[in-house]
Design a protein around this motif. Structure first.
Motif, mmCIF file in Angstrom:
data_model
loop_
_atom_site.group_PDB
_atom_site.id
_atom_site.type_symbol
_atom_site.label_atom_id
_atom_site.label_comp_id
_atom_site.label_asym_id
_atom_site.label_seq_id
_atom_site.Cartn_x
_atom_site.Cartn_y
_atom_site.Cartn_z
ATOM 1 N N VAL A 189 49.644 13.058 48.768
ATOM 2 C CA VAL A 189 50.126 14.557 48.130
ATOM 3 C C VAL A 189 50.893 15.154 49.583
ATOM 4 N N THR A 222 50.225 20.903 46.950
ATOM 5 C CA THR A 222 49.124 21.170 46.302
ATOM 6 C C THR A 222 48.386 21.385 47.664
ATOM 7 N N LEU A 239 45.861 15.101 40.301
ATOM 8 C CA LEU A 239 46.321 13.937 39.939
ATOM 9 C C LEU A 239 45.669 12.934 38.539
ATOM 10 N N ASP A 258 45.891 8.009 40.850
ATOM 11 C CA ASP A 258 46.302 8.486 41.701
ATOM 12 C C ASP A 258 44.504 9.570 42.336
ATOM 13 N N SER A 259 44.086 9.993 41.732
ATOM 14 C CA SER A 259 42.738 10.565 40.957
ATOM 15 C C SER A 259 41.759 9.235 41.500
#
Length: 299
Positions: free
Chosen positions: A250, A254, A278, A282-283
């Motif tokens: 990340v 961010t 995201l 990616d989450s």
């Protein structure tokens, strides 16, 4: 003849008495001058002693000042690098954190420590200050300026990094440790003065030769917070090696923007903010990485 003899004797006695009186007067004068000289000598000695004491005190003060200045000179460049790193990665010009010094035996001062009221990192003038320790305190300053969350008076020592503490303490300490190491580009936190170290990547913590057990779960553990944030940070997005290659990286921008927009007071609040920006894949990685560090399912 007897009368003449008596008269002569009287004259002689008178002359002797006059001579003796004059001699006594001269002796008294000499004694007075001697006493005056002795008093003057003692005054000179006292003055010299006072000057010696004042000179010694001045030298001690000068040496103490030099010691404080040397301590500040040894840490200010490192602190300046942390400010520069933050500016380059976020564009945020944080109010300059200053450095203050105290004697190592100062009562009530557990230095190094960040003083939020004066925006000062207080260090002892004889401490072997590791970059990690200094930048950890810088992390507290950054958290305060970005979110208003100040260093807590009951903060736990980092030697308790594997133990469960309050959620607020774990967040404050964990974030400070993470940010300090992010500015150094290394997950390895080391405090030479306490013979303590912890690797945010491998989660191995050492206190002297003692390996600390880090089995506590949840976001009330400082290491869990710091390690989670590090695993989000390392990797391609921030040009920092990711030893475990978890596939998630990340951008620091961010993370910083979430501090600014949401002022999170816990790791979970930070994860919620980051996860909202995201992609779905990616989450899912975010939840996986967090779960591995927290020892429980995140979210």
């Amino acid at each position: 003849a007897r009368e003449l003899y008596a008269e002569i004797l009287a004259l002689v006695e008178m002359a002797v008495e006059e001579e003796l009186a004059e001699a006594r007067a001269l002796l008294d004068e000499a004694l007075a001058r001697l006493e005056q000289a002795r008093e003057s000598q003692q005054a000179a000695i006292d003055e010299l002693e006072q000057l010696r004491e004042e000179g010694a005190a001045g030298v001690r003060k000068a040496l103490e000042l030099a010691e404080h200045l040397l301590t500040q000179a040894s840490v200010i460049p490192d602190l300046a690098e942390a400010h520069l790193w933050l500016l380059e990665h976020t564009g945020y010009e944080m109010p300059a954190v200053t450095v203050g010094t105290v004697e190592s035996d100062s009562d009530g001062v557990d230095a190094p420590i960040y003083d939020a009221e004066t925006n000062t990192i207080v260090v002892t003038n004889d401490a072997d200050i590791s970059p990690s320790v200094l930048r950890h305190q810088f992390g507290h300053a950054a958290l305060l300026h970005q979110t208003g969350i100040a260093f807590l008076e009951d903060e736990a020592a980092l030697s308790s990094i594997c133990e469960s503490v309050s959620e607020a303490t774990a967040w404050s300490e964990g974030f400070a440790s993470f940010l300090g190491q992010a500015t150094l580009g290394s997950p390895f936190y080391q405090d030479l003065s306490l013979d303590f170290s912890v690797d945010l990547e491998t989660r191995e913590a050492l206190h002297g030769d003692l390996v600390l057990a880090c089995n506590e779960i949840g976001e009330t553990v400082m290491l869990n917070v710091a390690a989670t944030l590090w695993d989000l940070f390392d990797g391609e997005a921030n040009a920092v090696p990711d030893a475990v290659e978890d596939g998630l990286s990340v951008p620091f921008e961010t993370i910083w923007e979430c501090l600014d927009s949401d002022a999170p007071e816990s790791l979970q609040e930070m994860l919620d903010c980051i996860g909202g920006d995201l992609e779905e894949q990616d989450s899912e990685l975010l939840e996986e990485v967090a779960g591995e560090n927290l020892g429980e399912e995140a979210g």
